[in-house]
Design a protein around this motif. Structure first.
Motif, mmCIF file in Angstrom:
data_model
loop_
_atom_site.group_PDB
_atom_site.id
_atom_site.type_symbol
_atom_site.label_atom_id
_atom_site.label_comp_id
_atom_site.label_asym_id
_atom_site.label_seq_id
_atom_site.Cartn_x
_atom_site.Cartn_y
_atom_site.Cartn_z
ATOM 1 N N ALA A 193 0.488 -1.480 0.178
ATOM 2 C CA ALA A 193 0.211 -0.237 0.103
ATOM 3 C C ALA A 193 1.061 1.646 -0.103
ATOM 4 O O ALA A 193 0.554 2.106 -0.872
ATOM 5 C CB ALA A 193 -1.084 -0.027 1.067
ATOM 6 N N ILE A 194 1.987 1.536 0.833
ATOM 7 C CA ILE A 194 2.770 2.415 0.912
ATOM 8 C C ILE A 194 3.321 2.341 -0.618
ATOM 9 O O ILE A 194 3.777 3.793 -0.912
ATOM 10 C CB ILE A 194 3.946 1.735 1.883
ATOM 11 N N ALA A 195 3.191 1.507 -1.464
ATOM 12 C CA ALA A 195 4.766 1.282 -2.900
ATOM 13 C C ALA A 195 3.782 1.963 -3.701
ATOM 14 O O ALA A 195 4.172 3.018 -4.353
ATOM 15 C CB ALA A 195 4.562 -0.028 -3.142
ATOM 16 N N GLU A 196 2.434 1.549 -3.554
ATOM 17 C CA GLU A 196 1.276 2.195 -4.842
ATOM 18 C C GLU A 196 1.466 4.207 -4.500
ATOM 19 O O GLU A 196 1.381 4.842 -4.868
ATOM 20 C CB GLU A 196 0.092 1.398 -4.129
ATOM 21 N N GLU A 197 1.252 4.058 -3.091
ATOM 22 C CA GLU A 197 1.158 5.326 -2.712
ATOM 23 C C GLU A 197 2.084 6.541 -2.589
ATOM 24 O O GLU A 197 2.264 7.291 -3.263
ATOM 25 C CB GLU A 197 0.884 5.881 -0.994
ATOM 26 N N LEU A 198 3.129 5.809 -2.902
ATOM 27 C CA LEU A 198 4.717 6.738 -2.968
ATOM 28 C C LEU A 198 4.751 6.445 -4.629
ATOM 29 O O LEU A 198 5.419 7.802 -4.854
ATOM 30 C CB LEU A 198 6.062 5.435 -2.684
ATOM 31 N N GLY A 199 3.695 5.883 -5.109
ATOM 32 C CA GLY A 199 3.777 6.256 -7.345
ATOM 33 C C GLY A 199 3.313 7.571 -6.966
ATOM 34 O O GLY A 199 3.774 8.492 -8.003
ATOM 35 N N ASN A 200 2.880 8.013 -5.564
ATOM 36 C CA ASN A 200 2.147 9.692 -6.305
ATOM 37 C C ASN A 200 3.146 10.963 -6.161
ATOM 38 O O ASN A 200 3.327 11.748 -6.845
ATOM 39 C CB ASN A 200 1.179 9.693 -5.517
ATOM 40 N N ILE A 201 4.489 10.233 -5.713
ATOM 41 C CA ILE A 201 5.303 10.929 -5.293
ATOM 42 C C ILE A 201 6.007 10.500 -7.296
ATOM 43 O O ILE A 201 6.203 9.814 -7.672
ATOM 44 C CB ILE A 201 6.582 10.622 -4.963
ATOM 45 N N ASN A 202 5.982 11.704 -8.331
ATOM 46 C CA ASN A 202 6.002 11.950 -9.524
ATOM 47 C C ASN A 202 7.500 12.094 -9.151
ATOM 48 O O ASN A 202 8.150 13.137 -10.722
ATOM 49 C CB ASN A 202 5.387 13.276 -10.385
ATOM 50 N N CYS A 203 8.513 11.047 -8.964
ATOM 51 C CA CYS A 203 9.789 10.804 -9.057
ATOM 52 C C CYS A 203 10.225 9.923 -8.874
ATOM 53 O O CYS A 203 9.572 9.508 -7.896
ATOM 54 C CB CYS A 203 10.491 11.940 -8.841
ATOM 55 N N GLY A 204 10.565 8.483 -10.101
ATOM 56 C CA GLY A 204 10.278 7.145 -9.604
ATOM 57 C C GLY A 204 12.452 7.083 -8.518
ATOM 58 O O GLY A 204 12.092 5.965 -7.887
ATOM 59 N N GLY A 205 13.225 8.346 -8.115
ATOM 60 C CA GLY A 205 13.828 7.151 -7.099
ATOM 61 C C GLY A 205 14.497 7.630 -6.374
ATOM 62 O O GLY A 205 14.188 6.789 -5.565
ATOM 63 N N ILE A 206 13.041 8.653 -5.300
ATOM 64 C CA ILE A 206 13.230 8.476 -4.130
ATOM 65 C C ILE A 206 12.008 7.017 -3.825
ATOM 66 O O ILE A 206 12.583 6.669 -2.705
ATOM 67 C CB ILE A 206 12.093 10.076 -4.207
ATOM 68 N N PRO A 207 11.142 7.187 -3.871
ATOM 69 C CA PRO A 207 10.068 5.574 -4.641
ATOM 70 C C PRO A 207 10.999 4.776 -4.220
ATOM 71 O O PRO A 207 11.184 3.689 -3.643
ATOM 72 C CB PRO A 207 9.509 4.997 -5.116
ATOM 73 N N MET A 208 11.849 4.660 -5.527
ATOM 74 C CA MET A 208 13.439 3.678 -5.190
ATOM 75 C C MET A 208 14.038 2.993 -4.094
ATOM 76 O O MET A 208 14.267 1.732 -3.662
ATOM 77 C CB MET A 208 14.174 3.928 -6.162
ATOM 78 N N ALA A 209 14.612 4.115 -3.543
ATOM 79 C CA ALA A 209 15.629 4.462 -2.725
ATOM 80 C C ALA A 209 14.627 3.716 -1.223
ATOM 81 O O ALA A 209 15.459 3.005 -0.066
ATOM 82 C CB ALA A 209 15.710 6.028 -2.387
ATOM 83 N N ILE A 210 13.891 4.582 -1.452
ATOM 84 C CA ILE A 210 12.941 4.214 0.056
ATOM 85 C C ILE A 210 12.492 2.470 -0.371
ATOM 86 O O ILE A 210 12.107 1.552 1.290
ATOM 87 C CB ILE A 210 11.492 4.567 0.076
ATOM 88 N N GLY A 211 11.651 1.614 -1.264
ATOM 89 C CA GLY A 211 11.721 0.451 -1.272
ATOM 90 C C GLY A 211 13.074 -0.294 -1.179
ATOM 91 O O GLY A 211 12.818 -1.388 -0.386
ATOM 92 N N VAL A 212 13.835 0.312 -1.231
ATOM 93 C CA VAL A 212 14.838 -0.855 -0.868
ATOM 94 C C VAL A 212 15.296 -0.855 0.795
ATOM 95 O O VAL A 212 15.472 -2.185 0.688
ATOM 96 C CB VAL A 212 16.600 0.014 -1.566
ATOM 97 N N GLN A 213 14.880 0.125 1.471
ATOM 98 C CA GLN A 213 14.764 -0.286 3.065
ATOM 99 C C GLN A 213 13.370 -1.160 3.120
ATOM 100 O O GLN A 213 14.034 -2.204 3.790
ATOM 101 C CB GLN A 213 14.789 1.182 3.288
ATOM 102 N N SER A 214 12.506 -0.773 2.290
ATOM 103 C CA SER A 214 11.841 -2.177 2.922
ATOM 104 C C SER A 214 10.935 -3.449 2.516
ATOM 105 O O SER A 214 11.092 -3.756 3.065
ATOM 106 C CB SER A 214 10.126 -0.655 3.007
#
Ligand SMILES: Cc1cc2nc3c(=O)[nH]c(=O)nc-3n(C[C@H](O)[C@H](O)[C@H](O)COP(=O)(O)OP(=O)(O)OC[C@H]3O[C@@H](n4cnc5c(N)ncnc54)[C@H](O)[C@@H]3O)c2cc1C
Length: 324
Positions: free
Chosen positions: A10-31
């Motif tokens: 759910a967070i990953a889908e929500e992070l997609g609303n940050i219109n920049c791929g790099g930031i969600p990816m960096a967070i996804g590495v963590q989680s």
């Protein structure tokens, strides 16, 4: 300990609303990329030391699997950890490491013996400030520019054996399991961005007048956007089915590979189609659509290339020729 996976998606889908791929990816590495194996197989002490502060966002994690000579063929990595007393001495290198320039620790896949390549690997929590860890290059990429990507060398790096995740020799298996979460997470993180690219293109083509009418009025434009929107919904359905099966404890390797394959291909198709409708503006760095075009290209390569996904799917379908 670790994030509940449905919450994570759910967070990953929500992070997609940050219109920049790099930031969600960096967070996804963590989680969901560097931590699933630690959450599942790590000792309580390791979880306290590395997992808890990572999930809290107090430290940055990275995942060290790929090497310059071994990307798709993970089994052929060369990095070696040799036991000496209570420590491992690690030599080798890693390539393409997301968060690598700033990470506090790495979930490292390394050989720990010279046995068969699927049974000689281990995952080790490696603090990045350990002497002998050299971050030699921040890689200049065509997209995902807000996420740093490093090349890293290890020269006689000494790490306590208690930093081993789970059992020695199980690293390849653990990493293959860990990849499933990475692939589901990667798919979830692009859905909202795909939708916002379609919406931005609707808005633009509505106000853009060509031959005395809004560009969107052309059937080729609004039909195409309807087709793409349908594809996004199909991908979302596949992802949600895969996540539900995973949470119920099923092996979702086939479905996670299908979702990741489709996400990569749809990302390319969708960004190319949308960019076309922006004309010259789509070719500038002033609009989001060109950024998506560059960022989405990664999804067919990272976390296993499309061809690797296809060979996994074929293996599960029983159509992969056996190696003699
Ligand atoms: C921006 C970025 C971030 C990354 N982050 C990380 C990270 O944090 N940690 C990490 O460990 N790795 C990371 N990677 C590495 C990524 O997982 C690899 O790039 C990927 O697995 C492909 O490996 P490779 O680049 O060595 O390509 P290669 O293995 O050289 O493959 C090249 C191409 O060969 C084709 N191919 C591969 N296998 C087959 C086959 N069986 N049949 C036919 N064709 C095939 C594919 O088209 C593939 O793209 C990242 C990569 C990038 C670009």
């Amino acid at each position: 300990m670790g994030l509940d996976f449905s919450y994570s998606i759910a967070i990953a889908e929500e992070l997609g609303n940050i219109n920049c791929g790099g930031i969600p990816m960096a967070i996804g590495v963590q989680s969901d990329m560097a931590t699933p194996a630690l959450a599942r197989f790590g000792s309580d002490e390791l979880k306290r030391q590395f997992l808890a502060p990572t999930i809290a966002g107090d430290v940055v994690a990275c995942l060290g699997v790929s090497e310059a000579g071994a990307g798709s063929d993970v089994a052929s990595i060369k990095t070696m950890a040799v036991r000496k007393g209570d420590d491992y001495i690690i030599n080798g290198s890693k390539m393409w490491i997301t968060n690598g320039c700033q990470a506090d620790w790495m979930c490292l896949l390394t050989n720990t013996s010279t046995g068969p390549s699927h049974k000689n690997k281990s995952l080790i929590c490696l603090p990045m400030k350990t002497p002998g860890v050299h971050i030699t290059k921040k890689i200049d990429k065509m997209g995902m520019k807000s996420s740093d990507t490093a090349q890293i060398f290890f020269e006689d790096v000494r790490v306590p054996c208690k930093n081993l995740i789970g059992e020695e020799g199980m690293g390849f298996i653990y990493q293959m399991l860990q990849f499933q979460e990475e692939r589901m997470w990667g798919t979830a993180s692009v859905l909202a961005r795909m939708e916002s690219m379609i919406q931005e293109t609707i808005d633009y083509t509505q106000q853009r007048k060509i031959f005395n009418q809004p560009l969107l009025n052309n059937q080729v434009v609004h039909y195409r956007l309807a087709e793409l929107s349908t594809e996004v919904e199909l991908l979302r359905s596949l992802l949600h089915r895969t996540v539900a099966l995973y949470i119920d404890g099923n092996d979702v390797t086939k479905f996670a590979s299908m979702a990741k394959l489709k996400a990569g291909r749809l990302g390319r198709e969708l960004s190319d189609s949308c960019l076309q409708f922006w004309g010259g503006m789509g070719f500038t760095n002033e609009v989001l659509v060109s950024r998506f075009y560059r960022d989405f290209r990664l999804l067919s390569i990272g976390a296993g290339a499309d061809e690797v996904m296809l060979s996994i799917i074929c293996k599960y379908m029983g159509t992969l020729p056996s190696k003699k």
